[in-house]
Write a protein that holds these residues in place. Structure first.
Motif, PDB file in Angstrom:
ATOM      1  N   GLU A   1      39.453  39.579  35.025  1.00  0.00           N
ATOM      2  CA  GLU A   1      39.137  38.181  35.275  1.00  0.00           C
ATOM      3  C   GLU A   1      39.101  37.939  36.781  1.00  0.00           C
ATOM      4  O   GLU A   1      39.626  38.722  37.575  1.00  0.00           O
ATOM      5  CB  GLU A   1      40.184  37.250  34.639  1.00  0.00           C
ATOM      6  CG  GLU A   1      40.321  37.363  33.131  1.00  0.00           C
ATOM      7  CD  GLU A   1      39.130  36.826  32.363  1.00  0.00           C
ATOM      8  OE1 GLU A   1      38.296  36.112  32.976  1.00  0.00           O
ATOM      9  OE2 GLU A   1      39.022  37.112  31.160  1.00  0.00           O
ATOM     10  N   GLY A   2      38.503  36.831  37.159  1.00  0.00           N
ATOM     11  CA  GLY A   2      38.584  36.341  38.528  1.00  0.00           C
ATOM     12  C   GLY A   2      38.204  37.361  39.571  1.00  0.00           C
ATOM     13  O   GLY A   2      37.181  38.047  39.469  1.00  0.00           O
ATOM     14  N   GLU A   3      39.038  37.476  40.603  1.00  0.00           N
ATOM     15  CA  GLU A   3      38.695  38.321  41.743  1.00  0.00           C
ATOM     16  C   GLU A   3      38.613  39.794  41.373  1.00  0.00           C
ATOM     17  O   GLU A   3      37.837  40.545  41.977  1.00  0.00           O
ATOM     18  CB  GLU A   3      39.702  38.112  42.868  1.00  0.00           C
ATOM     19  CG  GLU A   3      41.125  38.516  42.550  1.00  0.00           C
ATOM     20  CD  GLU A   3      42.057  38.304  43.740  1.00  0.00           C
ATOM     21  OE1 GLU A   3      41.596  37.767  44.759  1.00  0.00           O
ATOM     22  OE2 GLU A   3      43.240  38.688  43.636  1.00  0.00           O
ATOM     23  N   LEU A   4      39.369  40.223  40.370  1.00  0.00           N
ATOM     24  CA  LEU A   4      39.304  41.630  39.979  1.00  0.00           C
ATOM     25  C   LEU A   4      38.025  41.928  39.206  1.00  0.00           C
ATOM     26  O   LEU A   4      37.483  43.043  39.307  1.00  0.00           O
ATOM     27  CB  LEU A   4      40.540  42.017  39.165  1.00  0.00           C
ATOM     28  CG  LEU A   4      41.875  41.905  39.907  1.00  0.00           C
ATOM     29  CD1 LEU A   4      43.018  42.441  39.042  1.00  0.00           C
ATOM     30  CD2 LEU A   4      41.832  42.644  41.249  1.00  0.00           C
ATOM     31  N   LEU A   5      37.518  40.959  38.459  1.00  0.00           N
ATOM     32  CA  LEU A   5      36.226  41.143  37.798  1.00  0.00           C
ATOM     33  C   LEU A   5      35.109  41.161  38.840  1.00  0.00           C
ATOM     34  O   LEU A   5      34.184  41.971  38.750  1.00  0.00           O
ATOM     35  CB  LEU A   5      35.991  40.030  36.779  1.00  0.00           C
ATOM     36  CG  LEU A   5      34.668  40.083  36.008  1.00  0.00           C
ATOM     37  CD1 LEU A   5      34.440  41.428  35.338  1.00  0.00           C
ATOM     38  CD2 LEU A   5      34.633  38.953  34.958  1.00  0.00           C
ATOM     39  N   ALA A   6      35.191  40.291  39.838  1.00  0.00           N
ATOM     40  CA  ALA A   6      34.211  40.327  40.924  1.00  0.00           C
ATOM     41  C   ALA A   6      34.255  41.680  41.639  1.00  0.00           C
ATOM     42  O   ALA A   6      33.208  42.235  42.010  1.00  0.00           O
ATOM     43  CB  ALA A   6      34.471  39.191  41.907  1.00  0.00           C
ATOM     44  N   LEU A   7      35.446  42.221  41.826  1.00  0.00           N
ATOM     45  CA  LEU A   7      35.589  43.516  42.486  1.00  0.00           C
ATOM     46  C   LEU A   7      34.960  44.635  41.663  1.00  0.00           C
ATOM     47  O   LEU A   7      34.423  45.598  42.219  1.00  0.00           O
ATOM     48  CB  LEU A   7      37.065  43.812  42.741  1.00  0.00           C
ATOM     49  CG  LEU A   7      37.381  45.074  43.538  1.00  0.00           C
ATOM     50  CD1 LEU A   7      36.830  44.983  44.955  1.00  0.00           C
ATOM     51  CD2 LEU A   7      38.894  45.323  43.568  1.00  0.00           C
ATOM     52  N   ALA A   8      35.011  44.505  40.329  1.00  0.00           N
ATOM     53  CA  ALA A   8      34.375  45.505  39.471  1.00  0.00           C
ATOM     54  C   ALA A   8      32.863  45.503  39.623  1.00  0.00           C
ATOM     55  O   ALA A   8      32.198  46.485  39.277  1.00  0.00           O
ATOM     56  CB  ALA A   8      34.755  45.253  38.014  1.00  0.00           C
ATOM     57  N   CYS A   9      32.299  44.408  40.148  1.00  0.00           N
ATOM     58  CA  CYS A   9      30.857  44.291  40.400  1.00  0.00           C
ATOM     59  C   CYS A   9      30.482  44.693  41.815  1.00  0.00           C
ATOM     60  O   CYS A   9      29.297  44.641  42.179  1.00  0.00           O
ATOM     61  CB  CYS A   9      30.409  42.841  40.194  1.00  0.00           C
ATOM     62  SG  CYS A   9      30.767  42.131  38.588  1.00  0.00           S
ATOM     63  N   ALA A  10      31.449  45.069  42.627  1.00  0.00           N
ATOM     64  CA  ALA A  10      31.270  45.106  44.080  1.00  0.00           C
ATOM     65  C   ALA A  10      30.816  46.447  44.632  1.00  0.00           C
ATOM     66  O   ALA A  10      31.103  47.508  44.077  1.00  0.00           O
ATOM     67  CB  ALA A  10      32.585  44.727  44.766  1.00  0.00           C
ATOM     68  N   SER A  11      30.119  46.344  45.766  1.00  0.00           N
ATOM     69  CA  SER A  11      30.014  47.442  46.732  1.00  0.00           C
ATOM     70  C   SER A  11      30.794  46.938  47.944  1.00  0.00           C
ATOM     71  O   SER A  11      30.218  46.507  48.937  1.00  0.00           O
ATOM     72  CB  SER A  11      28.556  47.719  47.086  1.00  0.00           C
ATOM     73  OG  SER A  11      27.817  48.095  45.954  1.00  0.00           O
TER      74      SER A  11
ATOM     75  N   ALA B   1      29.244  36.280  35.908  1.00  0.00           N
ATOM     76  CA  ALA B   1      28.602  35.379  36.862  1.00  0.00           C
ATOM     77  C   ALA B   1      29.621  34.433  37.494  1.00  0.00           C
ATOM     78  O   ALA B   1      29.589  34.182  38.708  1.00  0.00           O
ATOM     79  CB  ALA B   1      27.494  34.584  36.175  1.00  0.00           C
ATOM     80  N   ALA B   2      30.542  33.913  36.689  1.00  0.00           N
ATOM     81  CA  ALA B   2      31.554  32.990  37.210  1.00  0.00           C
ATOM     82  C   ALA B   2      32.469  33.680  38.210  1.00  0.00           C
ATOM     83  O   ALA B   2      32.849  33.092  39.234  1.00  0.00           O
ATOM     84  CB  ALA B   2      32.367  32.403  36.056  1.00  0.00           C
ATOM     85  N   ALA B   3      32.824  34.928  37.940  1.00  0.00           N
ATOM     86  CA  ALA B   3      33.695  35.662  38.866  1.00  0.00           C
ATOM     87  C   ALA B   3      32.997  35.915  40.191  1.00  0.00           C
ATOM     88  O   ALA B   3      33.601  35.769  41.261  1.00  0.00           O
ATOM     89  CB  ALA B   3      34.124  36.988  38.228  1.00  0.00           C
TER      90      ALA B   3
END
Length: 341
Positions: A84-94, A233-235
């Protein structure tokens, strides 16, 4: 069915590629003189997924590389990963390898009882210049945690633990998670994955078209409530700093345009989705990153992104201004998109 590509089965040197027919989409201008040009492919899709703008062979297969990470994160959630949240965004990250990114990847692993030794992404130093300099000064070696794909790999491992799948083989294209990822990519792009090869981090890299990439991001950005797509998308929207890093164009774009989701990819790929369901895909065919942002901002202007909020036009101008051409340290030109048809 996808095609596995290895050095022995790759296209022979000198043979024709559909990317070779891509037109000029950007010019490098020095003191009014066009010094260089970049060829590329552009696609924009309507909320129903139909194309509204195409430049070049938009239906030709490309490797979106890290632009597919948000779709890979959708597969992680469908497998049961509790992100969730910032960790889900991190899973999408470069990500840039800042302390918050490294700590976040470690937290994902710890949440499922794993440590960094489980990561199989290619070790490297952080992308962020200041952080990389500090690591060198402290004599810290390249690491999987510091590499820009560690969030994705940690998320994949979290998905494997949640689903009861083997963690040692999670990068194998035949692994259940990678098969699920192909299903998600095909569903959201609306087309078959035609190529499976190896990304720079060691995970599978999947081939789809620029048009399919645009369609997928439009669907991601406009996904309905309580879906994995909406959660991803929300993350991204809530934590753009975890998606890229301080000063990164993808972070600035997501933070500055209401409802937008975006992801950059290696070899000069950019994917954007707007909340109304429009999608954008850009591929600069020489792989040089300096033109992809100015082409993407040109398409966003065409789609009316400037009306989405105060300051959006100024943000797009600022992103364009980053593509500056210098002479003796002073700005003497620009990289600019050619007019769209």
């Amino acid at each position: 069915m996808s095609t596995d590509v290895s050095p022995s089965s790759a296209r022979p040197r000198g043979s024709a590629s559909p990317l070779g027919s891509a037109p000029v989409v950007a010019e490098v201008v020095r003191s009014g003189f066009v010094e260089s040009v970049h060829h590329g492919i552009v696609a924009a899709t309507a909320p129903d997924g139909a194309p509204v703008l195409t430049v070049g062979p938009a239906d030709a297969t490309i490797l979106p590389r890290s632009s597919l990470k948000p779709l890979q994160a959708v597969a992680m959630l469908r497998a049961g990963a509790r992100l969730e949240g910032e960790l889900l965004a991190l899973a999408c990250a470069s990500h840039s390898g800042e302390d918050r990114h490294v700590d976040g990847a470690r937290r994902i692993l710890e949440s499922v009882g794993l440590d960094p030794s489980a990561l199989q992404n290619t070790p490297s130093l952080p992308l962020d210049e200041a952080t990389r300099t500090r690591w060198v000064r402290e004599q810290r070696p390249p690491s999987a945690l510091g590499q820009n794909c560690s969030g994705k790999h940690a998320g994949m491992l979290a998905a494997c633990v949640a689903a009861g799948w083997d963690t040692a083989s999670y990068r194998d294209p035949g692994h259940p998670l990678q098969k699920l990822t192909v299903e998600v990519v095909e569903e959201l792009t609306g087309e078959a994955v035609t190529v499976t090869t190896v990304d720079g981090c060691g995970a599978p890299a999947l081939g789809v078209s620029t048009l399919g990439l645009a369609r997928a991001f439009g669907r991601l950005a406009s996904a309905g409530p309580a879906t994995p797509e909406r959660r991803v998308a929300a993350a991204i929207r809530a934590h753009p700093g975890m998606l890229g890093g301080e000063g990164r164009d993808v972070t600035r774009l997501v933070a500055g345009v209401p409802g937008l989701v975006a992801k950059d990819g290696a070899e000069s790929v950019y994917a954007v989705g707007l909340a109304d369901g429009h999608g954008v895909g850009v591929k600069i065919t020489d792989g040089y990153d300096r033109a992809r942002v100015v082409v993407a901002t040109a398409v966003l202007r065409r789609l009316g992104a400037g009306s989405l909020g105060e300051g959006v036009d100024a943000l797009l101008d600022d992103l364009d201004a980053d593509a500056v051409v210098r002479g003796h340290g002073a700005p003497v030109g620009e990289v600019r998109a050619v007019p769209l048809p």
